[in-house]
Motif scaffolding. Structure first.
Motif, PDB file in Angstrom:
ATOM      1  N   VAL A   1       0.762  -1.139   0.108  1.00  0.00           N
ATOM      2  CA  VAL A   1      -0.208  -0.049   0.010  1.00  0.00           C
ATOM      3  C   VAL A   1       0.956   1.115   0.131  1.00  0.00           C
ATOM      4  N   SER A   2       1.842   1.255   0.756  1.00  0.00           N
ATOM      5  CA  SER A   2       2.767   2.442   1.001  1.00  0.00           C
ATOM      6  C   SER A   2       3.507   2.714  -0.540  1.00  0.00           C
ATOM      7  N   ASP A   3       3.756   1.573  -1.173  1.00  0.00           N
ATOM      8  CA  ASP A   3       4.538   1.532  -2.313  1.00  0.00           C
ATOM      9  C   ASP A   3       3.557   2.003  -3.581  1.00  0.00           C
ATOM     10  N   PHE A   4       2.320   1.837  -3.317  1.00  0.00           N
ATOM     11  CA  PHE A   4       1.236   2.471  -4.414  1.00  0.00           C
ATOM     12  C   PHE A   4       0.990   4.006  -4.226  1.00  0.00           C
ATOM     13  N   LEU A   5       1.191   4.400  -2.882  1.00  0.00           N
ATOM     14  CA  LEU A   5       1.209   5.906  -2.609  1.00  0.00           C
ATOM     15  C   LEU A   5       2.428   6.461  -3.251  1.00  0.00           C
ATOM     16  N   TYR A   6       3.583   5.821  -3.127  1.00  0.00           N
ATOM     17  CA  TYR A   6       4.835   6.278  -3.356  1.00  0.00           C
ATOM     18  C   TYR A   6       4.938   6.716  -5.007  1.00  0.00           C
ATOM     19  N   LYS A   7       4.541   5.452  -5.745  1.00  0.00           N
ATOM     20  CA  LYS A   7       4.721   5.287  -6.987  1.00  0.00           C
ATOM     21  C   LYS A   7       4.020   6.151  -7.764  1.00  0.00           C
ATOM     22  N   HIS A   8       2.715   6.682  -7.189  1.00  0.00           N
ATOM     23  CA  HIS A   8       1.859   7.539  -7.745  1.00  0.00           C
ATOM     24  C   HIS A   8       2.324   9.121  -7.097  1.00  0.00           C
ATOM     25  N   HIS A   9       3.444   9.211  -6.533  1.00  0.00           N
ATOM     26  CA  HIS A   9       3.634  10.572  -5.797  1.00  0.00           C
ATOM     27  C   HIS A   9       2.690  11.112  -4.825  1.00  0.00           C
ATOM     28  N   GLY A  10       2.048  10.177  -3.891  1.00  0.00           N
ATOM     29  CA  GLY A  10       1.271  10.632  -3.056  1.00  0.00           C
ATOM     30  C   GLY A  10       2.294  11.225  -1.612  1.00  0.00           C
ATOM     31  N   ASN A  11       1.961  12.159  -1.222  1.00  0.00           N
ATOM     32  CA  ASN A  11       2.544  12.500  -0.186  1.00  0.00           C
ATOM     33  C   ASN A  11       1.704  12.337   1.285  1.00  0.00           C
ATOM     34  N   ILE A  12       2.278  11.520   1.973  1.00  0.00           N
ATOM     35  CA  ILE A  12       1.377  10.729   3.053  1.00  0.00           C
ATOM     36  C   ILE A  12       1.070  11.649   4.166  1.00  0.00           C
ATOM     37  N   LEU A  13       0.019  11.979   4.704  1.00  0.00           N
ATOM     38  CA  LEU A  13       0.060  12.779   6.032  1.00  0.00           C
ATOM     39  C   LEU A  13      -0.433  11.978   7.175  1.00  0.00           C
ATOM     40  N   GLU A  14      -0.997  10.919   7.102  1.00  0.00           N
ATOM     41  CA  GLU A  14      -1.374   9.902   8.120  1.00  0.00           C
ATOM     42  C   GLU A  14      -1.237   8.491   7.753  1.00  0.00           C
ATOM     43  N   ILE A  15      -0.707   7.857   8.353  1.00  0.00           N
ATOM     44  CA  ILE A  15      -0.736   6.347   8.078  1.00  0.00           C
ATOM     45  C   ILE A  15      -0.720   5.424   9.303  1.00  0.00           C
ATOM     46  N   ASP A  16      -1.738   4.549   9.535  1.00  0.00           N
ATOM     47  CA  ASP A  16      -1.937   3.840  10.797  1.00  0.00           C
ATOM     48  C   ASP A  16      -2.170   2.477  10.420  1.00  0.00           C
ATOM     49  N   GLN A  17      -1.806   1.341  11.161  1.00  0.00           N
ATOM     50  CA  GLN A  17      -2.170  -0.054  11.070  1.00  0.00           C
ATOM     51  C   GLN A  17      -2.391  -0.661  12.113  1.00  0.00           C
ATOM     52  N   HIS A  18      -3.223  -1.940  12.147  1.00  0.00           N
ATOM     53  CA  HIS A  18      -3.494  -2.696  13.143  1.00  0.00           C
ATOM     54  C   HIS A  18      -3.732  -4.096  12.625  1.00  0.00           C
ATOM     55  N   VAL A  19      -3.186  -4.853  13.583  1.00  0.00           N
ATOM     56  CA  VAL A  19      -3.681  -6.480  13.204  1.00  0.00           C
ATOM     57  C   VAL A  19      -4.297  -6.863  14.431  1.00  0.00           C
ATOM     58  N   ASP A  20      -5.401  -7.304  14.332  1.00  0.00           N
ATOM     59  CA  ASP A  20      -6.052  -8.348  15.459  1.00  0.00           C
ATOM     60  C   ASP A  20      -5.556  -9.412  15.167  1.00  0.00           C
ATOM     61  N   GLN A  21      -4.636  -9.920  16.117  1.00  0.00           N
ATOM     62  CA  GLN A  21      -4.384 -11.317  16.153  1.00  0.00           C
ATOM     63  C   GLN A  21      -5.330 -12.520  16.276  1.00  0.00           C
ATOM     64  N   GLU A  22      -6.027 -12.190  16.951  1.00  0.00           N
ATOM     65  CA  GLU A  22      -7.103 -13.349  17.420  1.00  0.00           C
ATOM     66  C   GLU A  22      -7.924 -13.457  16.021  1.00  0.00           C
ATOM     67  N   LEU A  23      -8.471 -12.388  15.350  1.00  0.00           N
ATOM     68  CA  LEU A  23      -9.176 -12.713  14.309  1.00  0.00           C
ATOM     69  C   LEU A  23      -8.347 -12.796  12.902  1.00  0.00           C
ATOM     70  N   GLY A  24      -7.053 -12.473  13.007  1.00  0.00           N
ATOM     71  CA  GLY A  24      -6.149 -12.671  11.930  1.00  0.00           C
ATOM     72  C   GLY A  24      -6.664 -11.452  10.844  1.00  0.00           C
ATOM     73  N   LEU A  25      -7.034 -10.393  11.264  1.00  0.00           N
ATOM     74  CA  LEU A  25      -7.493  -9.270  10.612  1.00  0.00           C
ATOM     75  C   LEU A  25      -6.502  -8.139  10.622  1.00  0.00           C
ATOM     76  N   PHE A  26      -6.500  -7.649   9.476  1.00  0.00           N
ATOM     77  CA  PHE A  26      -5.451  -6.576   9.321  1.00  0.00           C
ATOM     78  C   PHE A  26      -6.263  -5.175   8.774  1.00  0.00           C
ATOM     79  N   PHE A  27      -5.946  -3.859   9.592  1.00  0.00           N
ATOM     80  CA  PHE A  27      -6.736  -2.738   9.310  1.00  0.00           C
ATOM     81  C   PHE A  27      -5.963  -1.614   9.050  1.00  0.00           C
ATOM     82  N   MET A  28      -6.058  -0.845   8.109  1.00  0.00           N
ATOM     83  CA  MET A  28      -5.264   0.392   7.748  1.00  0.00           C
ATOM     84  C   MET A  28      -6.073   1.412   7.538  1.00  0.00           C
ATOM     85  N   ARG A  29      -5.389   2.856   7.672  1.00  0.00           N
ATOM     86  CA  ARG A  29      -5.822   3.949   7.353  1.00  0.00           C
ATOM     87  C   ARG A  29      -4.646   4.811   6.733  1.00  0.00           C
ATOM     88  N   ALA A  30      -5.107   5.318   5.651  1.00  0.00           N
ATOM     89  CA  ALA A  30      -3.827   6.200   4.959  1.00  0.00           C
ATOM     90  C   ALA A  30      -4.616   7.364   4.552  1.00  0.00           C
TER      91      ALA A  30
END
Lengths: 284, 284, 284, 284
Positions: A20-49
């Motif tokens: 995801v960060s490579d996608f933003l980088y190669k399209h010249h996106g200037n990231i303002l905020e980026i956060d991620q979280h993994v719920d280990q119990e549920l095996g789920l990944f969350f992200m906000r960019a």
């Protein structure tokens, strides 16, 4: 500044942050905020960019499709894309108690909330004059217990006409039907006047007083069909003493309620809340 | 579980997150924690990444060199690499006041701190018996104002023999010389018994009492040559009332001091603190 | 300074404050602290007065009798008189978890508690060495579920031999029998690791994690026969986030537990707690 | 319920509590609240007593005189007597920032404040519409730096016409002259947007940001001629993080400011604040 916000939920696996960060980088996106979280119990990944659109290499209208093809499908992502030139549209339901409503209006007036408030619905006329001073349409829809379903149909029609994205119950004091709730999953925010899960149900300050607790609280949560059991967005507390009466608790509690509800609204407006089951991930 | 932690500081530019996360991904690193921050005023980028070593594609001993060649040099990075099989070595300096020391020992005993404590240095003998019950060597080095420099040489010799990484002043009540401080830049943590920058210097609780504040506090910070002006790591506060005497403030303050200092130690141990100038970035 | 503390509970009626303060005045008592409270629901009056003995006109040994004759009988008072030259005697029951015990020992060492600790009882040997460094007798009494009653008899014999006034369960992890509890009404202080009444019973941090609360807490209360339902003395809370694991909650919770328990002990030692039913009046 | 509140300040000596409570008792006063405090350093005694008037043996109009003759003169008391059928009259001065004003109006509307608000004065027109929706007269008096004294004369004339008891500066952003302040000693409440005494003067959030503090605050105090040095009534704080910008601090600070100011107003309205020098005794 034009901004885009991308919200992602998907099964966890290695490399998602990199891709995801490579996608933003190669399209010249200037990231303002980026956060991620993994719920280990549920095996789920969350992200906000969140990134600047002005210098971005993809056309705003193309991002959804390109991201889906390049990344979303591959990682089985459930994702949403938001642009800050379209403000979320919020309806407020209120009864006679004014403290939460006035706190919301105060922030709206001061520009703290990036939001449109196309309408406020109430089963009492009391708050009409002040609401209208803020130039927001006020709809008086008296409650009719015998005909609750017709009342709700009327409310829903208004919400739909006004393209409402989410609803805030600012001490509305009425219980919504399951059918109503299903139309707005994780999009109805309620404030409960206790520190959940303590003192579920009616008259929580009375219950807190009877139990002799030394701290009272309030809880903002998404409304689900099970009463007071939805995912908690925000909570806060206040210390009480033996000489405080129930009336004191009610008044002290109002200070907590309004701040907690307004914080929950802000997180929701900024797409910082992911609800999963009866829990939330909040990127603040 | 074997873990690596990478700490990065460099001039900000687009793509750093993408490049670093891609580095971890392509070597099969399972990311456990990843945080980043851009200081817009200074144009500086900060990052902390933590990943599992067991399944990592690079040999532990090669990571430093490979990362430097592939990424570090290109982005002019100042970076450090830490492995959790080598615990940081912490010295504690203490005087007669016991509350901060006992709080640290309590957490050390309970396994809350991933740390070695090879020695405790004190200018008084009072705390020797309890320290030794925790099986930590206790060095009694009486203060000699006329010969402070010789005392400090002795202390430094002990620190060096014991390969100490950082020092905690647990209400040590002595001012270190500039020469001593320069040997441990951002590696001496002090607890000041006021809510800095209010009440700098001696007797802050007396000053707080005289001013009639309603809240007192404590501040953990890195020691710099300017007294009480170093980068703040953690602060907390407590409410006081008109009937509280200075003695009450001292006692209430001790509860804040010990918790604030222990939190600062924990952040430092986990490589979560970046100091820049007189500020800190803390990834918690 | 020699001090007397008078604790009063009686049916409410006009004039009690006047009569009691007049009693102190006419015998030349210099009042240091005086607090009163009326429970309107129960019609009960509570008072705590503390004064200097040195200049007092009544002999220390006569106060009880004179007060009873002049005032106590007339107002049907339940009252106790304490003198600060006799320190309360506290026993601590502990298991393996050390954080609450060490916090108590730290305050005891620093002179924050006006208390004697004639013994510490544990069902494990782990904490013996540190306890003894504080020069407090440590009694190892292993638990034997099959023979719990004999174990309790042994504990009670020790308590009686040592003239113990009250007991602190510093994360003792064992449930006392009703017979034991009845011997020490409102004189056994327990720390429960949740914000009661939420998460009664075992594993409250797991329950808090599952519910997705944003704030956790701890509660010190007097032990009654109904589990976790006794009068609450003190509570406090801490904010948690979505990335905090159950292990994090346990560790963050320990910081709250120890402070809450130590505050409750202090109030109890200073005769500031009146328990009535499942509530407390606390004059702090 | 008709209530009287008596506020006493006098040189400390034995027996004052006895004499005052006996006065209330013998005239059949049902005491609702009674608090006292001795400032040991200054040798001053403070007391606040509140009782029901309905069953009181003295005529309302006679209490002042009788109390003075029987007790006040003897103990050299400075005392005030208030009756709850005469609500204090409060003026609000405001500029463009709305958050404190709206919080006050919200509590006024909800009946939390026992107060009359005969007028609001502003140097801008912005808030007129909302203020008038609350049916409070709004006076627009533009600032004219060249002619500040004439402006203040106009303001004072309005205050006097309206029999104003005290003034609230709800982020008024203008400095009052010494002459103005002298007319309302300990009767002008200001909200300063920092945790005093840290960050005195202008732009405190900028200063807090530059210093890298981890907690920001706000302070309500009585205005004295020395800027930001008057007696503190109430303070509160909020935790900030490294990623918070100055704009974030301003917004987070507004939440503290409004609650702190409203609490200070409430204490003042209930005659719970005694100012002595630059400190306050607050009976809450």
């Amino acid at each position: 500044m034009q901004k885009a916000t991308l919200i992602i939920q998907c099964p966890d696996q290695k490399g998602i942050v990199a891709v995801v960060s490579d996608f933003l980088y190669k399209h010249h996106g200037n990231i303002l905020e980026i956060d991620q979280h993994v719920d280990q119990e549920l095996g789920l990944f969350f992200m906000r960019a969140c990134w600047e659109l002005d210098s971005f290499g993809l056309d705003k209208s193309a991002i959804q499709e390109v991201f889906e093809q390049e990344i979303g499908l591959r990682f089985k992502m459930d994702f949403q894309l938001y642009f800050n030139d379209r403000k979320p549209r919020m309806a407020i339901f209120v009864s006679k108690l004014s403290h939460c409503l006035f706190d919301i209006l105060s922030r709206y007036y001061a520009g703290q909330f990036e939001v449109e408030i196309p309408l406020i619905i109430s089963n009492h006329r009391d708050l009409k004059r002040v609401v209208e001073a803020f130039r927001i349409p006020f709809h008086y829809i008296p409650m009719d217990k015998a005909n609750k379903s017709a009342i709700e149909d009327k409310q829903i029609a208004l919400l739909e006409e006004n393209h409402v994205d989410f609803i805030v119950l600012a001490r509305y004091m009425q219980i919504l039907s399951g059918d109503f709730i299903k139309k707005y999953p994780n999009r109805i925010i309620n404030i409960h006047h206790s520190f959940l899960p303590a003192f579920v149900g009616a008259k929580p300050y009375h219950a807190a007083y009877q139990r002799g607790v030394k701290i009272i609280g309030a809880t903002a949560h998404y409304v689900t069909e099970e009463l007071d059991a939805g995912p908690i967005i925000e909570q806060d507390v206040s210390r009480v003493r033996h000489h405080n009466t129930v009336a004191d608790l009610v008044q002290m509690g109002q200070d907590i309620e309004k701040v907690v509800l307004s914080k929950a609204i802000k997180y929701h407006l900024e797409h910082k809340v992911h609800a999963i089951g009866n829990k939330t991930v909040i990127f603040y």
